[in-house]
Every structure is written in C-alpha cells, then in structure tokens.
Design an enzyme around this catalytic site. Structure first.
Site: not given
Ligand code: IVH
Length: 677
Positions: A417, A437, A232, A320, A123, A432, A121, A119, A414
C-alpha cells in the site's frame, strides 16, 4: 552430452577429478568440507557418467576407481586391510533402487524375489577392528580402502568397543567392520565447547567423529568416550555356520557389539521399500545422524556369487535419503506483508530439491536476521529443510559472492500500500501501520468483528474473505456500509441471513469505548489495555486522540511501548479518517459525563487513592471522582480532603492518620459520589 563433445568431456573430466580430489582432502584429511554431501555425490556421478560414455577417457587416478583418499603422512602407522574396505553404490530414488534389485536378480538368474537386510546408513567414520584370539588388537580407519590409519590407541577409549569378544571360542582372527558415530547430543555439546574456545565448529557429526578419531596430540579422552561404535559386518572370522548377513548381525550382538536395533530382514523389494520409508519417517527422532538405508543381499553365498566392483559390492546399495541441505543461489529478496502487517523478507531461490521437496522460497524473518547472516542477492547459500520444518537459509558460501553484491535493506514503504513502514524501538519486526492495507484487511476485519471487539455476529472468516476479495470491503469501516441487498447477492447467502447480518451490524454499532479501542487493532492494545485506556479517558475519544505519549504512559498499567504505539496510530491520517468514518456510520458508546471544573458534589475536594478497592480499578475511581468535580493527587498532605484506602494500602494511609486526614473505604467514597445504596 553428445559423443561429438569429446574434447569438452575431456576437459570436464580433468576438472572433476581435481575438484573431487580437493574436496576429498578437505573432507577426509581436514574434516572441514566446503560443499554438501549431495553436491559431492553429484560431482562423482557426473564423472562416472562421462567415463561411461567415453571409457577411454577414464584415468587410472580417477576417484571412481578408489575409495576415500590415501591415509595422511606419517603421523599414524599405516594399516593394511586384508579384505579391502569397500564403499557403497548409491541409489538416489526409488527407480534407482528398483534397478539395483533387478540387476541383482538378473546376476543371480532369479525371477523370484530375493531377501535383503535393511540397515541404517550411519553417517560416521568407517573403521575396522581386528580381534586376535578374542582380544582387541588393532583398529584402523578405512583410508583408501586398502590402507588405512592405525588409530588403535584412540579407539581403546570408545566405550562401545569391547576389549574382548564375549565368546568362549573366538576365532583366531576376527575383523569387525562398522561405523564410529558421534551422537547428535554429544555433537552439539562439542561444538558449543569449541565455539566457546574460539575453535571452528565441526560442520556435521561425521566430521566431528572422524576428527576425534584422528586426534594426535593432547588427546581429548572425553571426546573419544562420547563416540559410539556400531557394527555391521564381519570381514574375517565369520563362524562357518553363519550363512546370512542377518545371522552375522546376530553374531556381532553376541560378541558384545552394538548393532542398530532398526536392522530388519526384508523378504522382497516391497518390504525393502517399506523399511526405507519407516526409517525415513524416524530419521528426525534417531539419536544419531542417518543419511539413508543400506540394503544387503542377505545370503552370503549369493553375495559371493555376484561379487564386487573395484570400489563397491554389487550385492549392496545405499538408498540415500533426500538431502536435507543443498546449496542454491538467491535470485531476489522480496518482502511479503503478513496478515498482521509484519514485513517479512523472503529469499527467492533458484529452485532446489532439498529434504524431499523443491524449495524456491525461504523466509529471512526480519532485517536483523538478514544482517546477521549478511545475505545478499546473488549469494550462494546453504538451504536446509529438515522434517516438516520450513526451509531455512543456514549460511552464505562466502567465497561464491558475486562482485558488487550489495547489502540488503528493508524498504521504507509497504510494498502493498506504499505506507511508510515503522519499526518500534526494541522490536525485530518492521510493520505496515496502515489499517486498511489490503494485505492486512481481512485479518483486521476479522479482529474488528471478533467477540472481544465489536462482536459482529455472523461476520466469519469465509464471509470476510469474500467481502475483501470482491472489494465490497476495502477498509474496516466498510462493513457498516453493507446493506441487505449487497449481502444477499453473495454466494451462499439468502435474504434471511443477509437480514440477520444487517441486524447484527446494527446491534454492534452500540458498543463501549474499550471495545471500540480494542477493535481498532492498535499494536499492543489488547482487551485489558483497551479497558485501562478507556477508563482513563472516560470515553472521550477526542481527548485520547489529542493526548501525547506521556499522558498515556501515565495511566497505571500502560507502559511506554503501548503509549508510543497508540500515539503513532492516531498520528496516522488514514487511521484518523477511519475512526471519524466509523463514528459517522453510527458507532457509538456511552460517554462519562463531561467534566467541568469546579462543578459537582466533590468540587474543591482533593483525594488520594491507596490500596486495592473491591470493585473499582484505580483508574475508574479516579474518573468517578473527577467526573464529580473532585481532584485526585498522588501524595497526602494537610490539604488532602480524603484518603480512599482499599486492601493492602501503602504508606499513604499511615501518613493520613498522622496528619489527621479523613480516611474512606469504597463504601464511603460511593456515598460521597451519591451512589450509595
Ligand atoms: S557396509 C561392503 N553398512 O557407508 C559394504 N556401510 O558409502 C561396505 N556405512 O564405507 C559397507 N552404514 O562407512 C555398510 N549399515 C552400513 C553402513 C555403512 C554406513 C558407510 C560405510 C561405507 C559407506 C559407503
């Protein structure tokens, strides 16, 4: 923990009991939990483990001995469950689930597989509904499993709770168990409303459902109507001929209850594992929050045979799903430079298992995002990973911030560089600006060679990667320094293909100004904009490099953001050098004839342009006129020599007619330019 650590264990047990009690109160009574379910489960597990090692330290008030918390004060009438409402044991992984199956079969003395009902679960909040002679009489929350709260009045508004059982021969008393859930859409809507009203939003749909059920004053009926009850179990009044859980679900459906459609009979352990995987895969698409699969021994006689523990049945288990939210600590905030030069702050996390994987990095996106969440190094944060989505930092746990934690700021340079970084007005991204670079180089070279740019055939992704990795290319212009011998030495490259590449480079050197500008990869300068700028400057790179923002902004179709970006680009010494090198390496384009004032066929003539010309852009026409010595001005006056009018001309044409100024079409202009066929 070794047995000798008894004193330590005792203190720990005491702490765990009070901590769990505190979280129970937050969760059950205030509907405002402070920790994730996974953390809560861990506290309980640790307690259970310690109690298993030192059974004499187990206290009667331990939460391992009961379910939930006692119902609240006097506000709702207490309701005693005739059959206790038990909780479920959890399995966190496949091994634990297999152990459950083995235990069940051992208790039954069965070597053969046993069948389970799989089934969802759900919540939400567990409730019991009592039907007397088929009529809904009382509904109650679980409470501590024995005594719950009578919330009948509220439950009557829940649409999926039938006021009467749909059967001609109802049992005298039936007790139906199930979960009240708040579908995700309704949950989001409710929270939007709450936030708009300045109320604290609910942490999750379960708390929202439980909170809705336990409303006392000013009951919000709409909220109750958006709840859903899913059944259930039948705890009392199970028809005598119903011998399995699967059949019981069928009875519930017949009686008019909603039962999750996903429920399925699983013939053995493998079928159960497959069910789990299937539901896990569908999790994101379900309209309600589901945090695992529940497996129940199908045959009721067998359930009774193996019986219950104080808190939970031995014949059922909640397998779970991996938690999608966890808390962890930010150990550092690094900055990564992406292929486009974007600087992205990345949280380095103490590794945590969430959403099925171990997460140790989470993007913080940009400076604004870090500020909005006020994320700091040392903070405890809630990390979420749902589905295949990249891990996110949902929130900072405010009360766990270490003293002295400092606000985070984007570095000024940066990290790769050391260039000074830039953040353009109105943009979230810090970049940058350095074309060379190393973090950006491969991407820039690819762009440089791409079809709309210099169109260098054969300079594909793989080759570029190789060239950059071997440092044969450390700046974009280096591609024009490659020779056949160097290329032929590369992996998977024969002499023939090396020669082809060199020939392609040779061809690419002859380009157009627009392609060249686009190839430089200036932010916001796409192919179209490059063309506009190229037209406006007639191939004159020096003029463009010397232009200020206003001059570029003045080009039709070019806005201030683009203009700023272009000026910034050429203001950077490295970029200027790169451009100079490209020219020195033979990159060139045909330039428009240099303009000299007062010379050419149109010298001394002024023009006004209006409307759309069939084959020229406005900028092209302007350039052609200027190249021929003419002047283009914005408005018509008596001094204007010609108005050149295209389709949909504006008021300038009317003005020209009024003042008696000569009007030309494109053909007329071409004639003046000496271009006519
Ligand atoms: S049966 C004797 N079936 O999970 C077995 N419970 O962690 C009692 N839950 O208290 C429960 N989905 O609130 C059962 N398909 C399902 C369920 C389910 C969610 C909840 C229920 C229970 C809790 C245990």
């Amino acid at each position: 923990m070794a047995k000798s650590d008894r004193a330590k264990a005792e203190r720990r047990i005491e702490w765990l009991i009070s901590e769990i009690a505190r979280h129970d109160a937050l969760y059950y009574l205030r509907d405002q939990p402070e920790i994730t379910d996974a953390e809560y489960d861990r506290l309980r597990r640790e307690l259970a483990e310690l109690e298993a090692i030192w059974p004499d330290l187990a206290r009667p008030d331990s939460p391992t001995q009961r379910v939930g918390v006692p119902a609240t004060e006097a506000s709702f009438a207490p309701f005693e469950h005739r059959v206790p409402m038990l909780s479920l044991e959890n399995a966190m992984d496949e091994a634990e689930f297999r152990a459950f199956d083995e235990r069940v079969r051992r208790l039954l003395g069965s070597d053969a597989p046993v069948d389970y009902v799989g089934e969802l679960k759900l919540d939400g909040a567990a409730v019991e509904l009592v039907y007397e002679n088929g009529k809904f009489a009382v509904g109650a929350t679980r409470g501590d499993g024995r005594i719950g709260e009578d919330v009948t009045a509220n439950l009557r508004f829940v649409l999926s709770i039938p006021p009467a059982l749909a059967t001609a021969e109802p049992p005298r008393r039936a007790s139906v168990r199930g979960e009240v859930v708040l579908p995700l859409r309704a949950f989001r809507r409710l929270n939007r409303l709450r936030e708009a009203r300045g109320d604290e939003p609910f942490v999750n749909p379960r708390n929202a459902a439980a909170g809705s059920l336990r409303q006392r004053e000013d009951v919000d009926v709409v909220r109750l109507r958006s709840l859903e009850f899913r059944a259930y179990a039948i705890a009392e009044g199970l028809p005598a001929d119903t011998t399995t859980q699967f059949a019981a679900l069928g009875v519930l459906r017949e009686w008019g209850f909603r039962v999750s459609e996903e429920c399925a009979l699983c013939a053995d352990l493998d079928a159960a594992l497959a069910f789990y995987q299937r539901v896990l895969g569908e999790r994101e698409r379900l309209p309600i929050e589901v945090d695992g699969a529940v497996f129940k021994l199908n045959r009721i006689a067998w359930q009774q045979e193996i019986g219950n523990l104080p808190r939970s049945p031995r014949w059922a288990i909640a397998f779970k799903f991996p938690p999608q939210q966890e808390t962890t600590v930010i150990e550092a905030i690094d900055v990564q430079v992406g292929r486009t030069g974007a600087l992205t702050p990345v949280a380095k996390l103490r590794p945590v298992f969430v959403g099925g994987v171990t997460v140790s990095n989470a993007s913080l996106h940009n400076q604004d995002e870090v500020e909005r969440k006020d994320v700091r190094v040392g903070d405890t944060v809630v990390v979420q990973r749902a589905g295949d989505v990249i891990p996110q930092i949902v929130a900072v746990v405010a009360n766990k911030r270490p003293r002295g934690a400092r606000r985070w700021k984007m570095p000024s340079h940066c990290p790769v560089c050391r260039s000074e970084v830039v953040r353009l007005e109105g943009e979230a991204v810090t970049r940058c600006p350095n074309l060379d670079c190393p973090a950006q180089l491969a991407n820039n070279v690819r762009h440089f060679a791409s079809r709309g740019a210099l169109d260098i055939e054969g300079l594909g992704e793989k080759l570029v990667q190789q060239l950059v990795a071997q440092r044969l290319v450390t700046r974009v212009s280096d591609v024009f320094r490659l020779d056949a011998a160097t290329l032929a030495d590369l992996e998977r490259m024969g002499e023939k293909s090396a020669a082809n590449r060199v020939a392609a480079l040779e061809r690419a050197r002859q380009t157009t100004f627009a392609r060249f500008l686009y190839a430089l990869g200036i932010r916001h300068v796409g192919e179209g904009v490059a063309q506009l700028i190229a037209d406006a400057f007639g191939g004159d790179l020096d003029a463009l490099m010397g232009a200020d923002q206003a001059q570029i902004d003045a080009i039709e179709g070019v806005g201030p953001t683009i203009a700023e970006s272009v000026v910034r680009f050429f203001a950077d010494e490295r970029n200027r050098k790169e451009v100079a090198d490209l020219l020195a390496l033979g990159v060139s384009w045909p330039r428009a004839a240099p303009r000299r004032r007062g010379e050419g066929p149109l010298a001394g003539k002024t023009f006004v342009l209006t409307g759309t010309l069939p084959s020229f852009t406005r900028e092209e026409a302007k350039r052609r006129i200027e190249d021929a010595g003419g002047k283009v001005v914005a408005s018509v006056s008596k001094k204007t020599s010609y108005v050149v009018a295209g389709a949909e001309p504006g008021s300038k044409l009317a003005k020209a007619t009024e003042l008696g100024v000569a009007v030309l079409d494109e053909g007329g202009l071409l004639e003046l330019l000496g271009d006519a066929p």
